[in-house]
Write a protein that holds these residues in place. Structure first.
Motif, PDB file in Angstrom:
ATOM      1  N   SER A 206       1.002   3.868  -3.196  1.00  0.00           N
ATOM      2  CA  SER A 206       0.425   5.190  -2.969  1.00  0.00           C
ATOM      3  C   SER A 206       1.375   6.313  -3.371  1.00  0.00           C
TER       4      SER A 206
ATOM      5  N   VAL B 200       0.835  -1.197   0.000  1.00  0.00           N
ATOM      6  CA  VAL B 200       0.000   0.000   0.000  1.00  0.00           C
ATOM      7  C   VAL B 200       0.871   1.250   0.000  1.00  0.00           C
ATOM      8  N   TYR B 201       1.936   1.247   0.779  1.00  0.00           N
ATOM      9  CA  TYR B 201       2.821   2.419   0.837  1.00  0.00           C
ATOM     10  C   TYR B 201       3.490   2.679  -0.510  1.00  0.00           C
TER      11      TYR B 201
END
Length: 120
Positions: free
Chosen positions: A32, A28-29
């Motif tokens: 993003s 996710v990091y």
């Protein structure tokens, strides 16, 4: 003894769960972040130049120069095989008929890497 096994199994479950959560967090990091920031990480893995035909790079050897040439079958052609033309071996196919080794053939068509021959 059973208590130690249950403790080990539960610790293994929690460790696996922590690894999954950590992996999802990293994905996710990274996803993003803006694409411009990610390209710097991948620059070392991607080839930056292209191999163009105009610069002499080809994936197929041009065999059109053999069109109309006469050759000798190095192998039986059933319908594919090898022919010696001008001292060079070529992989060829016949029009459909089988040709025995040692027979003479003529190259009648070249389409990319496909060389079509006819027995003469």
């Amino acid at each position: 003894m059973l208590g130690i096994q249950l403790f080990s199994a539960s610790m293994l479950f929690y460790a696996a769960f922590a690894c999954v959560v950590l992996g999802i967090s990293i994905i996710v990091y990274v996803s993003s972040r803006s694409p411009a920031k990610n390209t710097a990480v991948l620059d070392g893995l991607i080839l930056g130049e292209r191999q163009k035909n105009s610069k002499g790079y080809t994936s197929v050897i041009d065999k059109r120069k053999f069109l109309g040439a006469i050759g000798v079958c190095a192998t039986d052609l059933h319908p594919g095989g090898s022919v010696i033309v001008e001292g060079q071996p070529l992989d060829v196919v016949t029009e459909g008929s089988f040709v025995k080794q040692g027979n003479i053939v003529k190259i009648i068509n070249v389409d990319g890497s496909r060389v079509l021959v006819r027995q003469i």
